[in-house]
Design a protein around this motif. Structure first.
Motif, PDB file in Angstrom:
ATOM      1  N   ASP A  28      12.135   8.362   7.084  1.00  0.00           N
ATOM      2  CA  ASP A  28      10.787   8.844   7.388  1.00  0.00           C
ATOM      3  C   ASP A  28      10.310   9.662   6.191  1.00  0.00           C
ATOM      4  N   LEU A  29       9.495   9.065   5.340  1.00  0.00           N
ATOM      5  CA  LEU A  29       9.067   9.716   4.107  1.00  0.00           C
ATOM      6  C   LEU A  29       8.175  10.931   4.357  1.00  0.00           C
ATOM      7  N   SER A  30       7.565  10.990   5.515  1.00  0.00           N
ATOM      8  CA  SER A  30       6.689  12.136   5.803  1.00  0.00           C
ATOM      9  C   SER A  30       7.495  13.437   5.885  1.00  0.00           C
ATOM     10  N   LEU A  31       8.789  13.333   6.104  1.00  0.00           N
ATOM     11  CA  LEU A  31       9.638  14.529   6.161  1.00  0.00           C
ATOM     12  C   LEU A  31       9.780  15.208   4.812  1.00  0.00           C
ATOM     13  N   VAL A  32       9.525  14.438   3.736  1.00  0.00           N
ATOM     14  CA  VAL A  32       9.719  14.976   2.381  1.00  0.00           C
ATOM     15  C   VAL A  32       8.429  14.950   1.571  1.00  0.00           C
ATOM     16  N   GLY A  33       7.291  14.888   2.256  1.00  0.00           N
ATOM     17  CA  GLY A  33       6.021  14.881   1.527  1.00  0.00           C
ATOM     18  C   GLY A  33       5.674  13.551   0.919  1.00  0.00           C
TER      19      GLY A  33
ATOM     20  N   LEU B 253      10.953   1.713  -8.068  1.00  0.00           N
ATOM     21  CA  LEU B 253      11.177   1.741  -6.627  1.00  0.00           C
ATOM     22  C   LEU B 253      12.400   0.936  -6.196  1.00  0.00           C
ATOM     23  N   ALA B 254      13.014   0.241  -7.126  1.00  0.00           N
ATOM     24  CA  ALA B 254      14.262  -0.453  -6.803  1.00  0.00           C
ATOM     25  C   ALA B 254      15.386   0.552  -6.567  1.00  0.00           C
ATOM     26  N   ASN B 255      15.274   1.731  -7.170  1.00  0.00           N
ATOM     27  CA  ASN B 255      16.310   2.759  -7.006  1.00  0.00           C
ATOM     28  C   ASN B 255      16.303   3.276  -5.565  1.00  0.00           C
ATOM     29  N   ASN B 256      17.463   3.185  -4.921  1.00  0.00           N
ATOM     30  CA  ASN B 256      17.624   3.684  -3.545  1.00  0.00           C
ATOM     31  C   ASN B 256      16.570   3.099  -2.591  1.00  0.00           C
ATOM     32  N   ARG B 257      16.230   1.868  -2.805  1.00  0.00           N
ATOM     33  CA  ARG B 257      15.180   1.244  -1.979  1.00  0.00           C
ATOM     34  C   ARG B 257      15.549   1.211  -0.507  1.00  0.00           C
ATOM     35  N   GLN B 258      16.801   0.951  -0.174  1.00  0.00           N
ATOM     36  CA  GLN B 258      17.181   0.813   1.232  1.00  0.00           C
ATOM     37  C   GLN B 258      17.042   2.134   1.989  1.00  0.00           C
ATOM     38  N   VAL B 259      17.427   3.230   1.349  1.00  0.00           N
ATOM     39  CA  VAL B 259      17.256   4.539   1.988  1.00  0.00           C
ATOM     40  C   VAL B 259      15.780   4.852   2.158  1.00  0.00           C
TER      41      VAL B 259
ATOM     42  N   LEU C 139       0.817  -1.221   0.000  1.00  0.00           N
ATOM     43  CA  LEU C 139       0.000   0.000   0.000  1.00  0.00           C
ATOM     44  C   LEU C 139       0.851   1.271   0.000  1.00  0.00           C
ATOM     45  N   HIS C 140       2.136   1.156   0.376  1.00  0.00           N
ATOM     46  CA  HIS C 140       3.038   2.322   0.428  1.00  0.00           C
ATOM     47  C   HIS C 140       2.413   3.443   1.258  1.00  0.00           C
ATOM     48  N   MET C 141       1.854   3.088   2.385  1.00  0.00           N
ATOM     49  CA  MET C 141       1.182   4.068   3.232  1.00  0.00           C
ATOM     50  C   MET C 141       2.180   5.091   3.769  1.00  0.00           C
ATOM     51  N   CYS C 142       1.771   6.347   3.741  1.00  0.00           N
ATOM     52  CA  CYS C 142       2.591   7.434   4.269  1.00  0.00           C
ATOM     53  C   CYS C 142       1.670   8.572   4.674  1.00  0.00           C
ATOM     54  N   ASP C 143       1.794   9.004   5.914  1.00  0.00           N
ATOM     55  CA  ASP C 143       0.908  10.049   6.448  1.00  0.00           C
ATOM     56  C   ASP C 143      -0.573   9.675   6.303  1.00  0.00           C
TER      57      ASP C 143
ATOM     58  N   ILE D 121      17.629  15.026   2.989  1.00  0.00           N
ATOM     59  CA  ILE D 121      16.780  14.714   4.148  1.00  0.00           C
ATOM     60  C   ILE D 121      16.542  13.211   4.268  1.00  0.00           C
ATOM     61  N   LEU D 122      16.266  12.570   3.131  1.00  0.00           N
ATOM     62  CA  LEU D 122      16.030  11.129   3.140  1.00  0.00           C
ATOM     63  C   LEU D 122      17.260  10.369   3.636  1.00  0.00           C
ATOM     64  N   LEU D 123      18.419  10.735   3.134  1.00  0.00           N
ATOM     65  CA  LEU D 123      19.648  10.037   3.522  1.00  0.00           C
ATOM     66  C   LEU D 123      19.934  10.215   5.008  1.00  0.00           C
ATOM     67  N   GLN D 124      19.788  11.440   5.504  1.00  0.00           N
ATOM     68  CA  GLN D 124      20.055  11.693   6.919  1.00  0.00           C
ATOM     69  C   GLN D 124      19.048  10.986   7.811  1.00  0.00           C
ATOM     70  N   SER D 125      17.795  10.952   7.380  1.00  0.00           N
ATOM     71  CA  SER D 125      16.764  10.257   8.141  1.00  0.00           C
ATOM     72  C   SER D 125      17.053   8.763   8.202  1.00  0.00           C
TER      73      SER D 125
END
Length: 235
Positions: free
Chosen positions: A81-86, A70-76, A33-37, A101-105
Motif C-alpha cells: 500500500d504505497l499510500s502508507l509511505v507517501g 521501477l524494475a527495482n523491487n517491483r514486486q514489493v 498512470l501509477h495512481m496513488c491517493d 513499511i513497504l516490505l511489511q505491507s
C-alpha cells in the motif's frame, strides 16, 4: 460481489532480467498512470530512465544504473500500500523506514490473498489453485526452466548487484516461498485426512451392507431346510 485477489511471484533475479529483456525489445509502461491517493506522481517524483519513445537496446549495465528504475523491487511495490509511505514522494520519510513499511505491507497483503503462486513451482501452484477454487484444469501446468532470463549469462558480481537493487523483493520472495510451501503442505495433509475419512466411511457402509445381507441369507436357508423336511415326511 466477492472478489478474490490472486497474484504470481517470481524469483527476483530472474524477474529483473526478464523485465530488462522486455524493455530492451521496446516495451514501455507509458500508459500506466501509477495512481496513488487519487493522483499520478509528478515528473520530479517519478523521472524516466530514458529519452525518446522507448529504451530499446538498453544494456544491462545501463538498466541497473538508473536509480529510479521501477524494475527495482517491483514486486514489493506492486503488492504494498504505497499510500502508507507517501506514494512516490521519496521525501515523505527516511528511506529505511519507507523500505520497512513497504516490505511489511507487501507481506500482509500477500498473506491475506485468497491465492498466490510461484512461477518456479508450477505444479504446486496448479494444485493450490485447484484446491482453493474447487476446480480442475484440463491439462497440467508446464514448468519451463529455459526462459529468456535463464539464457542471460551473468557473473556472480552482476547477480549480487541485481540482488542488492532488489533486496526488498528478495526478502519478500523468501517469505512467500516459505508461506507457499506451508500452504501446500497443509492442503496435502488436509486432502490425505479427507481421503482417510472417506475410505473409513466406505468400509463402515460396506460392513453394514454385509450385516444386512447375512440375516436374509440365513432365513432363506432355514426356509429351504424346512420345506425339504416336510417333503420327506409326506414321502
Amino acid at each position: 460481489r466477492n472478489f478474490y485477489y490472486i497474484t504470481m511471484l517470481r524469483d527476483p533475479v530472474s524477474r529483473y532480467l526478464s523485465e530488462w529483456k522486455h524493455v530492451q525489445r521496446g516495451a514501455t509502461w507509458k500508459t500506466s498512470l501509477h495512481m496513488c491517493d487519487g493522483r499520478s506522481p509528478t515528473p520530479d517524483e517519478l523521472p524516466t530512465c530514458y529519452e525518446g519513445d522507448d529504451w530499446s537496446g538498453v544494456s544491462l549495465q545501463e538498466f541497473m544504473d538508473c536509480s529510479y528504475n521501477l524494475a527495482n523491487n517491483r514486486q514489493v511495490r506492486m503488492l504494498a500500500d504505497l499510500s502508507l509511505v507517501g506514494c512516490y514522494n521519496l521525501t515523505f520519510m527516511n528511506e529505511s523506514e519507507r523500505n520497512m513499511i513497504l516490505l511489511q505491507s507487501a507481506k500482509n497483503n500477500l498473506k491475506n490473498m485468497a491465492f498466490f503462486g510461484l512461477t518456479e513451482f508450477q505444479r504446486k501452484t496448479q494444485y493450490l489453485f485447484e484446491r482453493t477454487f474447487n476446480l480442475k484444469f484440463i491439462s497440467p501446468f508446464t514448468q519451463f526452466n529455459v526462459t529468456r532470463a535463464s539464457n542471460v549469462d551473468i557473473g556472480e558480481d552482476v547477480r549480487q548487484r541485481i540482488e542488492e537493487l532488489n533486496f526488498l523483493d528478495v526478502q519478500l520472495y523468501e517469505y512467500a516461498k516459505d508461506l507457499f510451501l506451508q500452504r501446500f503442505q497443509y492442503s496435502k495433509q488436509e486432502e490425505h485426512q479427507k481421503n482417510r475419512l472417506k475410505r473409513r466411511e466406505e468400509r463402515r457402509l460396506l460392513r453394514e451392507q454385509r450385516a444386512h445381507q447375512w440375516p436374509r441369507e440365513e432365513a432363506a436357508e432355514v426356509a429351504i431346510t424346512e420345506d425339504y423336511n416336510s417333503q420327506v415326511a409326506r414321502w
